[in-house]
Design a protein around this motif. Structure first.
Motif, PDB file in Angstrom:
ATOM      1  N   THR A  96     113.421  50.351 -89.268  1.00 59.68           N
ATOM      2  CA  THR A  96     112.199  51.062 -89.832  1.00 59.68           C
ATOM      3  C   THR A  96     112.225  52.517 -89.186  1.00 59.68           C
ATOM      4  N   ASP A  97     111.239  53.193 -89.658  1.00 57.54           N
ATOM      5  CA  ASP A  97     111.436  54.553 -89.310  1.00 57.54           C
ATOM      6  C   ASP A  97     110.936  55.120 -87.956  1.00 57.54           C
ATOM      7  N   ALA A  98     110.650  54.006 -87.114  1.00 51.46           N
ATOM      8  CA  ALA A  98     110.572  54.455 -85.737  1.00 51.46           C
ATOM      9  C   ALA A  98     111.890  55.230 -85.064  1.00 51.46           C
ATOM     10  N   THR A  99     111.363  56.146 -84.083  1.00 49.97           N
ATOM     11  CA  THR A  99     112.398  56.685 -83.415  1.00 49.97           C
ATOM     12  C   THR A  99     113.116  55.781 -82.190  1.00 49.97           C
ATOM     13  N   LEU A 100     114.523  55.374 -82.119  1.00 51.51           N
ATOM     14  CA  LEU A 100     114.860  54.751 -81.274  1.00 51.51           C
ATOM     15  C   LEU A 100     114.367  55.196 -79.838  1.00 51.51           C
ATOM     16  N   SER A 101     114.160  54.140 -79.110  1.00 47.36           N
ATOM     17  CA  SER A 101     113.760  54.357 -77.597  1.00 47.36           C
ATOM     18  C   SER A 101     115.001  54.840 -76.852  1.00 47.36           C
ATOM     19  N   TYR A 102     116.031  54.724 -77.138  1.00 52.33           N
ATOM     20  CA  TYR A 102     117.128  54.917 -76.522  1.00 52.33           C
ATOM     21  C   TYR A 102     117.690  56.151 -76.091  1.00 52.33           C
ATOM     22  N   CYS A 103     118.305  56.341 -75.007  1.00 54.22           N
ATOM     23  CA  CYS A 103     118.918  57.639 -74.775  1.00 54.22           C
ATOM     24  C   CYS A 103     119.847  58.153 -75.517  1.00 54.22           C
ATOM     25  N   PRO A 104     120.007  59.462 -75.556  1.00 55.06           N
ATOM     26  CA  PRO A 104     120.978  59.859 -76.507  1.00 55.06           C
ATOM     27  C   PRO A 104     122.551  59.307 -76.456  1.00 55.06           C
ATOM     28  N   GLY A 124     121.601  51.853 -80.204  1.00 55.30           N
ATOM     29  CA  GLY A 124     121.249  52.158 -81.452  1.00 55.30           C
ATOM     30  C   GLY A 124     122.201  51.742 -82.489  1.00 55.30           C
ATOM     31  N   LEU A 178     112.314  46.734 -77.057  1.00 58.11           N
ATOM     32  CA  LEU A 178     111.546  47.226 -78.284  1.00 58.11           C
ATOM     33  C   LEU A 178     112.223  47.003 -79.478  1.00 58.11           C
ATOM     34  N   ASP A 205     110.610  47.210 -82.797  1.00 54.01           N
ATOM     35  CA  ASP A 205     110.091  48.112 -83.462  1.00 54.01           C
ATOM     36  C   ASP A 205     110.941  48.763 -84.244  1.00 54.01           C
ATOM     37  N   PHE A 206     112.269  48.442 -84.479  1.00 52.88           N
ATOM     38  CA  PHE A 206     113.310  49.105 -85.146  1.00 52.88           C
ATOM     39  C   PHE A 206     113.891  48.455 -86.161  1.00 52.88           C
TER      40      PHE A 206
END
Ligand SMILES: Cc1ncc(C[n+]2csc(CCOP(=O)(O)OP(=O)(O)O)c2C)c(N)n1
Ligand SMILES: Cc1ncc(C[n+]2csc(CCOP(=O)(O)OP(=O)(O)O)c2C)c(N)n1
Ligand code: SF4
Ligand code: SF4
Ligand code: SF4
Ligand code: SF4
Ligand code: SF4
Ligand code: SF4
Ligand SMILES: [Mg+2]
Ligand SMILES: [Mg+2]
Lengths: 185, 356, 265, 74, 356, 265, 74, 185
Positions: free
Chosen positions: C21-29, C34, C64, C67-68
């Motif tokens: 999806t377009d949602a930005t991943l909630s993971y740390c850099p 991801g 989440l 969400d992705f």
């Protein structure tokens, strides 16, 4: 008509299934019924009992602490349930293994030598049917033909060949039951 | 008229589940309800209707299997008894939070802890107030006969889907283990169409993906979710069910559910035969609780006795309904001991009619 | 040649799959979660099974995941994803069902559900992200935390005596008759990414053929929990995690293909 | 002949500046911008576009999937 | 005066546990309370007092480790947050049934299900009515400050041993995560003598063996056990604790506990400053519930508002105490959203003083 | 020689240990539970550690073990005995702590607690009665129930496809670094009884030396659940249970002494 | 010389008649009584006392621990 | 005296620790204090805020929806909290990265170029101390010496050598803070 019955004895005596047949017979004759066993580890101890109620009306409490009829198959059960028979009620027992006989004089007491008879008929499996026959003789709460119908619908097909033997046992029980003592009143 | 059988309450639930077209049962053995799983296994329901029956490794696994399967829109159920139900608390809270329909049978035994396997009604609070965490409620049905054990499977499923909420049948060892005459319903078809607005059966091209979750990291969203749930729970009062016995002219009232109500019926008959104007109200739904009728009867009677196989739980809901109008008492035996109609009559004399 | 001439649709080699999806991943850099998400969705895309795929998100950093990933998903209680997946798969045997779980989720609180779903041979795929720590809750010790490794609940390093040993649950489930394909991979380098993708593909194929459980452990970094930069964490992972959690297939087509006992002891 | 020329497009706003692509580029193409994006991250960019072979290594290791890779035969 | 520190509520619990001479802590991480375990681990309590601290594989393992250790007479505790506490329900019921002392901290977050990690008070029912099965009760202490988080560890242990019953500290993310000034108690010695009448530390020649169990297969024994428990729970009313603010002349009353009570204090100040005669009763023990004082205040005030971070739970206990004498309302925000003093004031105007 | 001359205190060879109470065992006639109870108490008696021994009874037929063993005991929730034992042992490291568990208790609901107590290397002894069934609740299928074996929840025999495989949990825990001594024994014949007693003794010695977990599986009969006479059940056990659950030591002094992989697969 | 003579005492009332001792007696000493005890079990007894060697096999396999064994050098 | 403060900015700006130092200083000066952070995954998003209350009386609500003072370190926080300052209250902000400046005219607004200054002092770690100094200049809720005491008791011994630099930063903050606009009233 409401008949409240306790059947009590050892685990292996067919107490529960006798109750079940009685209840099934009640259904065959369009009665309301309930069958409430004691269950759980108390059964490991070796005793088993079941409360059966047959009634023309909706059955209220399936748990009772007093009964119209007690059918008693060992000493422990006699000790436990003799007092629980309602005055004027009925106590039916097999004297086999009984050391202290019933003492109440405000109830009717019947004796049925079912164990001995079953041994004679060399079919210990029908022991409980002899007892049932005895009971039905004294108090014909259900017709024998409904008992047979009940057996037919509760037993799996492959056991139906046993039904005649059971019927015979019931009749035998009817023959050999004896009144031990009349109620005093 | 449907087929007549003499069955145990537990067996009746199992047979009714097959006939109601339930899609799956997941459970773990525990006395006094192992017959549900045993009966199902014996019936080869995979052949009769295609129903899936699986013995899970634990009650926790079972309730989470239910959660998974319920998310696909199927009719799913589990059953257990008190300690096992406690283990399901987290899962039940998740199911309620995610708004999934399912049926949970608790054949209550005496507690706390391992307790005893004898019948009890000491899980009333757990069932009605939410033994798990968070503001959630179950629809709670309290059968008082083997017939109702059978009937409430289909009824429960209907309510579960109506509200998309778990429904609990709160029974006990007495109703579970006793045999009575049951009229069995005809076989229902298993459902083949699922509500694509929420089920997870694979995202087809013609709809957005569906998500089953109870997580809302945004407090506002979680708040709104909870308020919506609250409204849903309030709306359930439409489905209140109860039964009255001899209440028309009653001066004193018993309130009892499930097995207790059966015992109380006999006590009422007995009291009436002695000329005492006693009535009985039997809540069939414990949540939603029949407070309107109790509140109404509280205007008529002089006192109310809540009769339960516990140390006093439903009595609180009765008091909340009565709100001080007449005295409310509790009578009960906890821990697996069952009172007799006579015990109840004695309690009525001592507590309820004591002052009169 | 000008860049602009290269950047043309017909020259496209690789891009984010449309199943993310377009949602930005909630993971740390730099977090491996991801990368794995993308791989799973790439496989679903390539196999054209979006309509038949149902995923289970755990409790953990990937809670989440739904969400992705642009598929139907269910969130599961902590540790219970294999039971949730079992519930779904038993009723929908022709769907592709996978769980996505962390090491705390799968190997601590969820141990029983993991072992039993594997032992029953459920036709599902378990994707197991082993980062040796509880990322989500702030870096506590996990069952897979290495000896001497620091975490917020082993601030002086994991002490085997009092805190137990790193748990190699993958070696254990490989020995259960219900598992068909069991492998351990990584995603910190392109070569590993490619292998992991192949493994995921194979897992889904196993599922299609209903041959039992496919179980993919992915040793991954948690730079936040480990308190390192992403690239440092990947180096540290190679040096410290891989010796304890050696990469490679353990069981293929129901046959053990590795001396597991050696890795275990 | 057979040599490949590539190019990458980084979605600057979604890049988290983790530098994983950078160390995994065999051609040393990528560096991190000195500016930050809206989230405060130094995003990746082609510092030496001419070296890129379009191998896609950067793109497949990027945890956030923010690199698109193109390639032509040079 | 003891040592002064600025600490989070969770840290204060951990430090207080070491100082109270607690023998063991068993826990599993979950937000918003992981600091308890983290702080303990950092402190090397095995060096400071010999206290044992162990991260268990799950909340279920943790509560059962507590059960095991508590049976040996040691001071044992665990902590978790809502979903984790739900998992402990079976274990808690066992501990209550076996009559073991222990301390359980619930730093409540919003639910149901996974919900949110923000503060909530939606586990009130679970804590006070028994979320597990059977007739049991916990002593429930509701701290409203970091100081009380620290103080209630020792106090809770004292009550746990007094009643041989699990004690729950029902806190929430607000009290757990905020920092305040705490005065820390001095280090207590760990107890070395154990009550040989019930602990399992090895059967010595001079006593009978001791058994820890909650099983009573004999219904009569189980009944007696439950009745004895019931008496014990009733006797706990001796230890009711509450606090009143501006109640002397109050015409309207707020009832609120824990974090809500802090917010309500400000609302009371504000209302008073506007000339409204508002008072606040803060239950400190949620079980035993301070019904006597509420019942008394119900004779004085015109209406009562129960203010909670949920959809209405404690309000039932308030109503039971008031028993219809004056109207009782509920105000609350569920699911992790926290009301402000202004929100409370608005609710007071709308609900409580609406009719006046 | 007359019998009376033989039956004299000085000629005593074997009798019930005084560490068993006078209570009649609640087990069915011929059930192996009783035999194991006696052995454990004999070892405690011989080692003179009654004052230091704490036992944990499970939920299962042996739930009342505390009625029979004259030592301090705690009953534990279903499956949680290893956690309960951990709680006790961590606080009383010099006591001897053992759990006594059935296969349902230990290998189904208690899987996580079993694996993790073993993995932590708790200095306790687990005595594990594997009778392939849930005896207590009336003969339901256990994780260890054999393929095709009938039980009240597998009335047509255990079907591997839908019900999963017999779980060899002992082989699994033997591979965990926390276990020191792992063995599988039986008690249906005198020779087996003697070996089992030795194993129990060794387990308690391991505990004394704090060398980690000692784990003793005892393959036992459940004649009620199996619906056989006691002696029939013992014969059936040899023929059917032992091939799947072969007797013998698996791990001694922390070293694996058997080809576990062979037994597993 | 060296031959052993043994004898067993069965606690009749506690014996559950399981017959495990009987099949495990190498000397075939034991049989089950035709009478039953108070619990209804046919208890074990020494049918052939002269054959008993006092090996204690019966006693150690007895699940209920109801056999006591004595032995002397014959 | 009760001072209710919100401090809000990015995760890495030392918002929480600045609040902590302020609260500790309050304790040193025998005030009642509370420190209530936002926590959890909302912090992953990058924002962090903390409510600090200093008071001579027992602190009632640690959660507030309006404040005497807002110390604002990024645009998001300004958007969120500007309205929450009580009329007559105080808003202190670092203009670095701010695109829309404070607009309210019923409060006092101060500007502190702390980020720029910290960069100049080439010690980004002291950024939050500069801000703190600025705040204490405008509203000396605690004495600087108590701040130092607070630092001493909250920092582990091995970090005590950093205290002088912190003190310096506080003083620098006091120097460079500027009133942006007086409250209209
Ligand atoms: C019952 C329950 N216990 C604990 C938690 C808290 N919790 C959330 S995630 C997590 C661990 C996550 O670690 P892991 O599974 O390794 O995933 P990661 O975040 O490392 O990817 C825990 C303990 C919870 N939500 N529910
Ligand atoms: C939480 C919970 N679930 C289920 C039960 C019911 N239960 C009692 S014993 C038992 C299984 C016993 O089997 P096993 O552990 O193999 O012991 P055995 O009786 O065979 O010796 C079960 C399921 C329970 N008491 N508690
Ligand atoms: S905390 Fe660790 S596992 Fe979680 S997103 Fe960050 S780096 Fe990844
Ligand atoms: S495509 Fe290959 S060469 Fe080009 S930037 Fe990416 S990794 Fe480097
Ligand atoms: S790997 Fe992706 S997110 Fe990381 S720096 Fe490169 S482009 Fe940015
Ligand atoms: S049911 Fe089985 S395990 Fe239980 S006592 Fe009887 S024979 Fe033994
Ligand atoms: S002691 Fe040996 S020989 Fe004697 S009866 Fe027992 S088993 Fe037989
Ligand atoms: S083994 Fe024991 S219980 Fe069984 S028959 Fe022999 S003496 Fe009796
Ligand atoms: Mg992890
Ligand atoms: Mg078993």
């Amino acid at each position: 008509m409401t008949e409240e019955i306790i059947i009590a004895g050892f685990g292996g005596q067919g107490v529960l299934s006798m109750g079940k047949i009685l209840a099934y017979s009640g259904i065959m004759q369009e009665q309301e019924v309930s069958w409430m066993p004691s269950y759980g580890p108390e059964m490991r101890g070796g005793t088993a009992n079941v409360t059966v109620i047959l009634s023309d009306e909706r059955v209220s409490s399936p748990v009772l602490h007093s009964y119209d009829t007690a059918i008693i198959l060992n000493q422990q059960s006699l000790d436990k349930f003799e007092e629980a028979v309602k005055p004027g009620g009925l106590l039916l027992y097999d004297p086999n293994g009984i050391t202290r006989h019933p003492e109440r004089d405000d109830i009717r007491v019947f004796k049925i030598e079912a164990a001995a008879e079953a041994a004679k008929m060399s079919s210990t499996k029908t022991f409980n049917m002899i007892v049932l026959g005895a009971y039905l003789k004294i108090n014909p709460v259900v017709d024998v033909e409904n008992v047979i119908k009940g057996l037919k619908s509760s037993l799996p097909e492959r056991h139906h060949h046993l039904i005649p033997a059971n019927e015979q046992a019931i009749h035998r029980g009817m023959e050999i039951v004896k009144e031990a003592r009349l109620a005093a009143s | 008229m449907g087929e007549l059988r003499l069955m145990k309450g537990n067996e009746a639930v199992a047979e009714a589940a097959i006939r109601a077209g339930v899609d799956a049962y997941f459970g773990y053995p525990i006395t006094p309800q192992s017959e549900v799983l045993e009966y199902l296994m014996l019936q080869k329901p995979e052949e009769r209707t295609g129903m899936v029956v699986l013995q899970a490794e634990s009650e926790i696994a079972a309730i989470n299997m239910v959660y998974g399967a319920a998310g696909t829109g199927k009719k799913v159920m589990t059953s257990s008894s008190s300690p096992g139900i406690s283990l399901k608390m987290e899962g039940i809270s998740y199911i309620a939070g995610a708004e999934l329909p399912c049926l949970i049978l608790n054949v209550v035994r005496g507690g706390p802890g391992l307790g005893t396997i004898q019948p009890s009604q000491a899980d009333y609070f757990q069932a009605t107030k939410g033994g798990g965490h968070g503001d959630y409620r179950l629809v709670v049905l309290a059968p008082a006969s083997v017939q109702e054990m059978a009937d409430f499977v289909d009824k429960g499923m209907e309510l579960a889907f109506k509200y998309r909420n778990p429904v609990m049948i709160l029974s006990d060892g007495l109703i579970g283990q006793m045999m009575e005459k049951v009229e069995l319903p005809d076989q229902k078809e298993r459902v083949k169409e699922f509500d694509q607005s929420w089920v997870i059966t694979g995202k087809t091209k013609d709809r957005e993906r569906n998500i089953i979750t109870s997580l809302n990291l945004d407090p506002d969203k979680q708040y709104q979710h909870n308020m919506r749930l609250k409204e849903k729970y309030d709306s359930m009062s439409d489905d209140v069910m109860y039964e009255t016995f001899d209440c028309e002219d009653a001066e004193f009232l018993l309130v009892a559910y499930g097995s207790s109500s059966r015992i109380c019926q006999k006590a009422v008959d007995e009291a009436r035969s002695r000329g005492k104007k006693l009535g009985l109200l039997r809540p069939i739904t414990l949540f939603p609780f029949p407070d309107a009728i109790i509140s109404k009867l509280a205007r008529q009677v002089k006192g109310i006795l809540s009769v339960e196989l516990n140390t006093g739980q439903m009595v609180e809901d009765v008091m909340l309904a009565v709100n001080g109008r007449v005295p409310v008492y509790h009578y009960g035996t906890p821990g697996g001991k069952i009172f007799s109609p006579d015990d109840v009559l004695k309690a009525i004399d001592e507590k309820l009619m004591g002052g009169y | 040649m000008d860049i602009k001439e290269i950047i043309k649709p017909e020259n496209l080699v690789h891009q984010r799959t449309s199943l993310m999806t377009d949602a930005t991943l909630s993971y740390c850099p730099g977090c491996g979660h991801g990368t794995v998400h993308h791989l799973v969705m790439e496989v679903v895309e390539e196999m054209e099974i979006q309509e038949q795929t149902i995923g289970i998100a755990p409790v953990g950093c990937s809670v989440l995941a739904y969400d992705f990933m642009d598929i139907d998903m269910s969130q599961a209680a902590h540790g219970r994803a294999p039971a949730v997946a079992t519930g779904i798969k038993r009723l929908w045997p022709d769907k592709f069902v996978f769980t996505y779980q962390g090491d705390g989720d799968l190997a601590a609180i969820g141990t029983a559900e993991t072992i039993h779903a594997c032992n029953r041979g459920e036709d599902i795929t378990i994707i197991f992200i082993n980062n040796g720590i509880y990322g989500m809750t702030g870096g506590q010790m996990a069952p897979t935390t290495l000896e001497g490794m620091k975490s917020s609940t082993s601030p002086y390093g994991r002490d085997l005596q009092s805190m137990g040993h790193p748990l190699k649950i993958t070696e254990l489930v490989a020995q259960l008759p219900g598992t068909n394909f069991v492998t351990r991979q990584a995603v910190h380098k392109p070569g590993n990414v490619r292998k992991t993708k192949k493994a995921i593909r194979k897992a889904f194929e196993v599922q299609r053929e209903k041959k039992g459980m496919s179980f993919i452990e992915i040793v991954s970094n948690c730079n936040s929990g480990w308190k390192m930069s992403p690239n440092e964490s990947n180096v540290w992972m190679e040096e410290h995690m891989f010796p304890s959690y050696p990469l490679g297939d353990m069981k293929v087509d129901g046959k053990i293909v590795k001396d597991l006992m050696k890795d275990l002891v | 002949m057979g040599k490949m020329r590539g190019a990458i497009v980084v979605d600057n706003e979604r890049c988290k500046g983790c530098e994983v692509c950078m160390v995994n580029c065999p051609a040393d193409t990528i560096a991190m911008a000195s500016e930050v994006n809206g989230k405060g991250y130094h995003y990746a960019y082609m510092e030496k576009p001419e070296t890129c072979t379009g191998c896609a290594n950067c793109s497949i290791v990027c945890p956030d999937g923010v690199i698109t890779v193109y390639r032509v035969k040079a």
